[in-house]
Design a protein around this motif. Structure first.
Motif, PDB file in Angstrom:
ATOM      1  N   VAL A  58      11.053  -4.369  12.621  1.00 56.99           N
ATOM      2  CA  VAL A  58      10.124  -5.128  13.467  1.00 56.99           C
ATOM      3  C   VAL A  58       8.834  -5.493  12.756  1.00 56.99           C
ATOM      4  CG1 VAL A  58      11.039  -4.104  15.585  1.00 56.99           C
ATOM      5  CG2 VAL A  58       9.134  -2.993  14.406  1.00 56.99           C
ATOM      6  N   TYR A  59       8.672  -5.034  11.516  1.00 61.00           N
ATOM      7  CA  TYR A  59       7.406  -5.270  10.818  1.00 61.00           C
ATOM      8  C   TYR A  59       7.288  -6.722  10.393  1.00 61.00           C
ATOM      9  CZ  TYR A  59       3.885  -5.462   7.200  1.00 61.00           C
ATOM     10  OH  TYR A  59       2.797  -5.828   6.452  1.00 61.00           O
ATOM     11  N   GLN A  60       6.123  -7.325  10.669  1.00 56.26           N
ATOM     12  CA  GLN A  60       5.811  -8.688  10.255  1.00 56.26           C
ATOM     13  C   GLN A  60       4.348  -8.752   9.834  1.00 56.26           C
ATOM     14  OE1 GLN A  60       7.505 -11.982  12.788  1.00 56.26           O
ATOM     15  NE2 GLN A  60       7.792 -10.293  14.247  1.00 56.26           N
ATOM     16  N   ASP A  61       4.040  -9.735   8.994  1.00 58.20           N
ATOM     17  CA  ASP A  61       2.648 -10.002   8.628  1.00 58.20           C
ATOM     18  C   ASP A  61       2.558 -11.430   8.125  1.00 58.20           C
ATOM     19  OD1 ASP A  61       0.038 -10.035   7.143  1.00 58.20           O
ATOM     20  OD2 ASP A  61       0.067  -7.927   7.742  1.00 58.20           O
ATOM     21  N   ALA A  62       1.574 -12.182   8.610  1.00 57.86           N
ATOM     22  CA  ALA A  62       1.435 -13.584   8.206  1.00 57.86           C
ATOM     23  C   ALA A  62       1.075 -13.719   6.738  1.00 57.86           C
ATOM     24  CB  ALA A  62       0.375 -14.268   9.075  1.00 57.86           C
ATOM     25  N   ASP A  63       0.423 -12.695   6.163  1.00 55.29           N
ATOM     26  CA  ASP A  63       0.064 -12.708   4.750  1.00 55.29           C
ATOM     27  C   ASP A  63       1.262 -12.186   3.952  1.00 55.29           C
ATOM     28  OD1 ASP A  63      -0.895 -12.013   2.158  1.00 55.29           O
ATOM     29  OD2 ASP A  63      -2.933 -11.848   2.938  1.00 55.29           O
ATOM     30  N   ASP A  65       1.729 -11.577   0.807  1.00 56.59           N
ATOM     31  CA  ASP A  65       1.464 -10.531  -0.175  1.00 56.59           C
ATOM     32  C   ASP A  65       1.314  -9.172   0.498  1.00 56.59           C
ATOM     33  OD1 ASP A  65       1.581 -12.509  -2.017  1.00 56.59           O
ATOM     34  OD2 ASP A  65      -0.530 -12.459  -2.597  1.00 56.59           O
ATOM     35  N   VAL A  66       0.570  -9.134   1.594  1.00 59.37           N
ATOM     36  CA  VAL A  66       0.421  -7.875   2.332  1.00 59.37           C
ATOM     37  C   VAL A  66       1.769  -7.436   2.896  1.00 59.37           C
ATOM     38  CG1 VAL A  66      -0.653  -6.798   4.351  1.00 59.37           C
ATOM     39  CG2 VAL A  66      -2.007  -8.307   2.874  1.00 59.37           C
ATOM     40  N   PHE A  67       2.538  -8.409   3.389  1.00 53.58           N
ATOM     41  CA  PHE A  67       3.873  -8.107   3.900  1.00 53.58           C
ATOM     42  C   PHE A  67       4.729  -7.435   2.830  1.00 53.58           C
ATOM     43  CE2 PHE A  67       8.323  -9.529   4.103  1.00 53.58           C
ATOM     44  CZ  PHE A  67       8.717  -8.960   5.300  1.00 53.58           C
ATOM     45  N   LEU A  68       4.732  -7.981   1.631  1.00 56.12           N
ATOM     46  CA  LEU A  68       5.550  -7.421   0.562  1.00 56.12           C
ATOM     47  C   LEU A  68       5.070  -6.033   0.149  1.00 56.12           C
ATOM     48  CD1 LEU A  68       6.114 -10.591  -1.654  1.00 56.12           C
ATOM     49  CD2 LEU A  68       7.882  -9.269  -0.464  1.00 56.12           C
ATOM     50  N   ALA A  69       3.753  -5.832   0.103  1.00 59.61           N
ATOM     51  CA  ALA A  69       3.215  -4.519  -0.282  1.00 59.61           C
ATOM     52  C   ALA A  69       3.633  -3.452   0.715  1.00 59.61           C
ATOM     53  CB  ALA A  69       1.696  -4.590  -0.393  1.00 59.61           C
ATOM     54  N   ASN A  70       3.488  -3.749   2.016  1.00 63.56           N
ATOM     55  CA  ASN A  70       3.865  -2.767   3.023  1.00 63.56           C
ATOM     56  C   ASN A  70       5.379  -2.616   3.128  1.00 63.56           C
ATOM     57  OD1 ASN A  70       1.241  -2.080   3.762  1.00 63.56           O
ATOM     58  ND2 ASN A  70       1.091  -3.793   5.201  1.00 63.56           N
ATOM     59  N   LEU A  71       6.099  -3.738   2.944  1.00 62.10           N
ATOM     60  CA  LEU A  71       7.552  -3.670   2.957  1.00 62.10           C
ATOM     61  C   LEU A  71       8.065  -2.730   1.873  1.00 62.10           C
ATOM     62  CD1 LEU A  71      10.284  -4.787   4.026  1.00 62.10           C
ATOM     63  CD2 LEU A  71      10.074  -6.611   2.306  1.00 62.10           C
ATOM     64  N   ASP A  86      12.946  -4.645  -5.712  1.00 64.44           N
ATOM     65  CA  ASP A  86      12.946  -6.108  -5.634  1.00 64.44           C
ATOM     66  C   ASP A  86      11.684  -6.618  -4.935  1.00 64.44           C
ATOM     67  OD1 ASP A  86      15.377  -6.206  -6.907  1.00 64.44           O
ATOM     68  OD2 ASP A  86      16.552  -6.415  -5.058  1.00 64.44           O
ATOM     69  N   SER A  87      11.281  -5.976  -3.843  1.00 68.55           N
ATOM     70  CA  SER A  87      10.080  -6.409  -3.116  1.00 68.55           C
ATOM     71  C   SER A  87       8.838  -6.261  -3.982  1.00 68.55           C
ATOM     72  CB  SER A  87       9.923  -5.590  -1.831  1.00 68.55           C
ATOM     73  OG  SER A  87      11.017  -5.779  -0.969  1.00 68.55           O
ATOM     74  N   SER A  88       8.747  -5.141  -4.712  1.00 73.38           N
ATOM     75  CA  SER A  88       7.604  -4.922  -5.594  1.00 73.38           C
ATOM     76  C   SER A  88       7.566  -5.973  -6.685  1.00 73.38           C
ATOM     77  CB  SER A  88       7.686  -3.523  -6.202  1.00 73.38           C
ATOM     78  OG  SER A  88       6.717  -3.359  -7.211  1.00 73.38           O
ATOM     79  N   ARG A  89       8.741  -6.304  -7.265  1.00 72.17           N
ATOM     80  CA  ARG A  89       8.789  -7.324  -8.316  1.00 72.17           C
ATOM     81  C   ARG A  89       8.352  -8.681  -7.768  1.00 72.17           C
ATOM     82  NH1 ARG A  89      13.760  -7.196  -9.150  1.00 72.17           N
ATOM     83  NH2 ARG A  89      13.726  -5.445 -10.636  1.00 72.17           N
ATOM     84  N   ALA A  90       8.779  -9.011  -6.539  1.00 70.27           N
ATOM     85  CA  ALA A  90       8.373 -10.276  -5.930  1.00 70.27           C
ATOM     86  C   ALA A  90       6.859 -10.349  -5.758  1.00 70.27           C
ATOM     87  CB  ALA A  90       9.074 -10.438  -4.578  1.00 70.27           C
ATOM     88  N   LEU A  91       6.248  -9.247  -5.334  1.00 70.82           N
ATOM     89  CA  LEU A  91       4.796  -9.230  -5.164  1.00 70.82           C
ATOM     90  C   LEU A  91       4.092  -9.370  -6.507  1.00 70.82           C
ATOM     91  CD1 LEU A  91       2.222  -8.906  -3.561  1.00 70.82           C
ATOM     92  CD2 LEU A  91       2.598  -6.417  -3.529  1.00 70.82           C
ATOM     93  N   ASP A 101      -6.289  -6.675  -8.530  1.00 72.64           N
ATOM     94  CA  ASP A 101      -6.871  -6.027  -7.362  1.00 72.64           C
ATOM     95  C   ASP A 101      -5.949  -4.943  -6.813  1.00 72.64           C
ATOM     96  OD1 ASP A 101      -4.821  -7.472  -6.247  1.00 72.64           O
ATOM     97  OD2 ASP A 101      -6.109  -8.855  -5.138  1.00 72.64           O
ATOM     98  N   ASP A 102      -6.297  -4.460  -5.613  1.00 70.15           N
ATOM     99  CA  ASP A 102      -5.560  -3.346  -5.033  1.00 70.15           C
ATOM    100  C   ASP A 102      -4.096  -3.695  -4.784  1.00 70.15           C
ATOM    101  OD1 ASP A 102      -5.548  -0.643  -3.649  1.00 70.15           O
ATOM    102  OD2 ASP A 102      -4.920  -1.923  -1.989  1.00 70.15           O
ATOM    103  N   LEU A 103      -3.818  -4.935  -4.361  1.00 66.02           N
ATOM    104  CA  LEU A 103      -2.442  -5.323  -4.102  1.00 66.02           C
ATOM    105  C   LEU A 103      -1.600  -5.291  -5.372  1.00 66.02           C
ATOM    106  CD1 LEU A 103      -2.671  -8.250  -1.520  1.00 66.02           C
ATOM    107  CD2 LEU A 103      -1.566  -6.031  -1.199  1.00 66.02           C
ATOM    108  N   VAL A 104      -2.162  -5.789  -6.475  1.00 64.98           N
ATOM    109  CA  VAL A 104      -1.434  -5.765  -7.742  1.00 64.98           C
ATOM    110  C   VAL A 104      -1.186  -4.321  -8.166  1.00 64.98           C
ATOM    111  CG1 VAL A 104      -1.444  -6.487 -10.155  1.00 64.98           C
ATOM    112  CG2 VAL A 104      -2.458  -7.957  -8.421  1.00 64.98           C
ATOM    113  N   GLN A 105      -2.207  -3.494  -8.064  1.00 62.58           N
ATOM    114  CA  GLN A 105      -2.050  -2.109  -8.488  1.00 62.58           C
ATOM    115  C   GLN A 105      -1.038  -1.370  -7.610  1.00 62.58           C
ATOM    116  OE1 GLN A 105      -5.846  -0.114  -9.280  1.00 62.58           O
ATOM    117  NE2 GLN A 105      -6.794  -2.090  -9.699  1.00 62.58           N
TER     118      GLN A 105
END
Length: 762
Positions: A58-63, A65-71, A86-91, A101-105
């Protein structure tokens, strides 16, 4: 990019299909959750996996990049390691070319772990081998600064995450469910905790191998100085067969091996040198005599650095606490190669250490034992050092011995260093010789940066900044102030500090900001916007920074409050003008011989439901009619009649919100009345006579007080187990004993007493 788009698209379509197939309860905003007893509970992993598996569909996020990080985190905790990889590589692909930044790290940190677990499962590797391979794949391509940032985050121990997890489990256990955002945060914290338990022991070997490929290091340089040898550690970029050209050097001159950040300097493209004070070795061994030779020794090390082939002749000094003092001690000698100093909460001997407000603190004994003698106290198996020292403070407090014997009580032995310090309770020539003179301040013509905090990390930085400005008005000196204490200002700001939630604007990586300023000085980079003026301070509650030429400006309005001294029950009032009735007085009486409060802890929370009103009087203003911003130091005049020839005051300032909570605005300021405004010479009070006592708190604050809030002033008399007690006899306080208490100490405040602080925005 086509492959990336298809990866994200497939992930989203899969989630939509899952959501359509799920029963209606799964769309609920809250997730039922019965937490384990604690993070070490054997059932914790299964419970967290179950939670992650229920969030995933059920998890969704309009952003995206944030979606991929939490996914990625959800997939890891649920055990879907290949999908997480795979999700980490996509991000990581999406963030290429963007700030590190924090998302990349997060993508790299999670990618290493997910890849390692996938390798472990698919190629039947042992986890240690799989993690090492994943680490090399993702970290080796990074530049030095990026790799340093990743390694710094990886080495945060699992224990750091254990307490937040425990608190979260306790919170949600009582409620039985948690909202999606909180569930996501809990999953991420669990992942950080659980993953570090599996790879923590592998890091030292991996880091060492990675750093050998990136840096040239010399672990124990021997630098000759006059009459001694200074031990140092050097780290510079490049392999031994590919040494880059000459570079500027960042030097830290310290006595604490824990402050060795030479590699961090090298990661930023500098030569990093950590040099140790005379008598100290890089392993922390060797006794030292603080302050005495640091300036000349540091200047000699700077001259030595400038002569080396790897040096471009430019040296900047960095320092925190004691090493911050050493930077000023070197600057006053003006070595030619020294181009700037950048300090965080620098120690100022005789100003904020070993006494503050001319009151000696027991903490000086611990500091001397751990840092000067190099012999930390060894507590029992079940006691941590803080608990052990608190027990020693209690032993001291209940004893009847003079402060001359504080070393014997706390250490069980005589300390020549402590005895020397106690011999100089005034800011006399002994202390003055360690600090720049007026003439030396006037000649310091290099750029200077200082960081300080509102909660116990300000007195030294304020002293150096103000004296430099006073004797060299054109000085290129920059000061940053914020809601930090000595630990957070040096090691990184968290979202909360002692119960207070920092404004987002205040959550600044101050060591990194210092490096950005040094890039400006040494490499011509843009000056950080946060340091645009001479004084830069964060306004608590406003989520803003202010930038001004000087903190205390004569043209700014000052809020003045008079102490209502008419006889009445507490709380007394703070008035905008003296009481029309005049006369009257408010009395505080404290029995300094009473030790029944020995085991009552002194609270250190910055936000609390109740005030720590022991041995004090409370004065409260009327509700503020509008939002009011204050900034600067608290000043005032006490119109008092003391019963004895001396007294140690304690002053605290709070905001009382409309909800009734209290927010401490600066660290409580304790000062000895006989030194108020003139720390060089002691001037006793006139016992039994009315007199005026002017004071300025060596503390600063900046806060936006909300309309409806009240200002609360807490004025007390010092009687604490962790510091010297002044019995007011007029003798040397070191020689007084509990027998000098005789009768309770009494102070009367009269109608002309007031305090004031600067108000209004620039």
């Amino acid at each position: 990019m086509r492959h990336l788009g298809s990866t994200v698209g497939r992930a989203r379509r899969a989630l939509v299909r899952l959501m359509l197939a799920l029963p209606a309860w799964s769309w609920a905003a809250d997730f039922g959750f019965k937490p384990p007893r604690d993070p070490q509970d054997a059932a914790a992993a299964d419970l967290m996996r179950d939670l992650a598996e229920r969030i995933l569909p059920v998890y969704q996020d309009a952003d995206t990049d944030v979606f991929l990080a939490n996914l990625t985190a959800l997939q890891i905790v649920s055990g879907a390691y290949r999908a997480a990889s795979d999700s980490s590589r996509a991000l990581r692909t999406r963030r290429q070319g963007k700030p590190f930044d924090d998302l990349v790290q997060r993508a790299i940190l999670d990618g290493i772990y997910a890849r390692a677990r996938a390798l472990e499962a698919n190629e039947r590797l042992g986890f240690a081998e799989a993690y090492a391979r994943a680490f090399r794949e993702l970290v080796s391509p990074l530049d030095n600064a990026q790799a340093q940032a990743i390694m710094a985050r990886l080495e945060i121990p699992a224990a750091v995450y254990a307490e937040p997890l425990r608190r979260a489990f306790d919170l949600w256990r009582a409620k039985g469910s948690l909202p999606q955002d909180d569930a996501l945060a809990l999953v991420r914290t669990w992942h950080s905790y659980e993953s570090r338990r599996s790879f923590g022991a592998l890091l030292p070997e991996l880091f060492a191998a990675e750093n050998r490929n990136r840096y040239v290091a010399e672990a124990d340089l021997r630098i000759p100085v006059r009459g001694a040898v200074i031990h140092a550690r050097l780290v510079r970029p490049g392999r031994t067969d590919d040494v880059p050209g000459a570079l500027p050097t960042l030097l830290r001159f310290t006595l604490d091996p824990a402050e060795d950040d030479a590699q961090r300097s090298a990661a930023k493209g500098y030569v990093g040198v950590t040099a140790y004070v005379r008598g100290r070795t890089p392993d922390g061994k060797g006794a030292v005599w603080p302050f005495v030779r640091d300036g000349e020794d540091a200047a000699a090390v700077i001259d030595w650095i400038a002569r080396q082939a790897w040096s471009d002749g430019r040296v900047c000094m960095i320092g925190d606490g004691y090493s911050g003092y050493a930077a000023w001690a070197a600057a006053r000698r003006r070595p030619a190669a020294l181009k700037a100093i950048a300090t965080i909460a620098p120690m100022a001997p005789g100003i904020d250490f070993p006494m503050a407000g001319q009151i000696f603190r027991n903490a000086m004994v611990r500091w001397a034992e751990e840092h000067a003698e190099g012999e930390p106290l060894r507590p029992g198996v079940d006691a941590d050092p803080d608990t052990a020292w608190q027990a020693l403070d209690a032993r001291w407090y209940r004893g009847h011995r003079p402060y001359w014997d504080v070393d014997r009580v706390l250490l069980g032995k005589r300390s020549r260093l402590i005895r020397t310090w106690l011999t100089h309770p005034s800011h006399d020539r002994y202390w003055q010789k360690f600090l720049p003179s007026a003439e030396q301040f006037a000649r310091i013509d290099i750029p200077v940066l200082s960081f300080a905090g509102y909660y116990g990390a300000d007195a030294g930085a304020l002293y150096f900044h103000q004296e430099h400005r006073r004797h060299r008005p054109q000085a290129d000196t920059t000061l940053l102030l914020g809601p930090y204490d000595a630990a957070s200002i040096r090691h990184g700001t968290a979202a909360t500090l002692r119960g207070y939630t920092l404004d987002p604007a205040a959550r600044v990586d101050l060591p990194e900001l210092r490096l950005q300023w040094l890039d400006h000085i040494l490499k011509g980079a843009n000056k950080p916007a946060l340091l645009m003026d001479r004084v830069n301070y964060q306004v608590m509650g406003a989520d803003q920074w202010r930038h001004v030429p000087a903190l205390d400006a004569p043209q700014r309005t000052r809020l003045r409050f008079y102490l209502d001294t008419r006889e009445r029950n507490e709380p007394h009032r703070l008035l905008p003008s003296p009481s029309e009735e005049g006369g009257g007085s408010t009395r505080l009486s404290v029995d300094l011989a009473d030790r029944r409060d020995m085991r009552i802890p002194w609270p250190d929370a910055l936000r609390a439901a109740q005030l720590p009103a022991r041995n004090s009087i409370r004065f409260v203003s009327d509700p503020l009619p509008q939002d009011t911003e204050i900034a600067g130091s608290l000043q005032g005049v006490f119109d008092i009649t003391p019963s004895r020839q001396d007294v140690d005051f304690s002053i605290s300032l709070y905001e009382q919100t409309e909800s009734g909570e209290y927010q401490l605005l600066f660290d409580p300021y304790d000062f000895r009345a006989s030194y108020a405004g003139h720390r060089v010479r002691r001037r006793l009070l006139r016992a039994g006579e009315r007199q005026l006592l002017a004071f300025t708190a060596e503390r600063v604050t900046a806060c936006k007080l909300a309309a409806g809030s009240r200002i609360v002033l807490l004025v007390g008399l010092n009687k604490r187990p962790d510091r010297q007690v002044n019995y007011g006899s007029g003798k040397d306080v070191n020689s007084e004993t509990i027998a000098d208490a005789k009768w309770p100490l009494r102070v009367r405040w009269h109608a002309r007493s007031y305090v004031e602080i600067q108000a209004g925005t620039p």
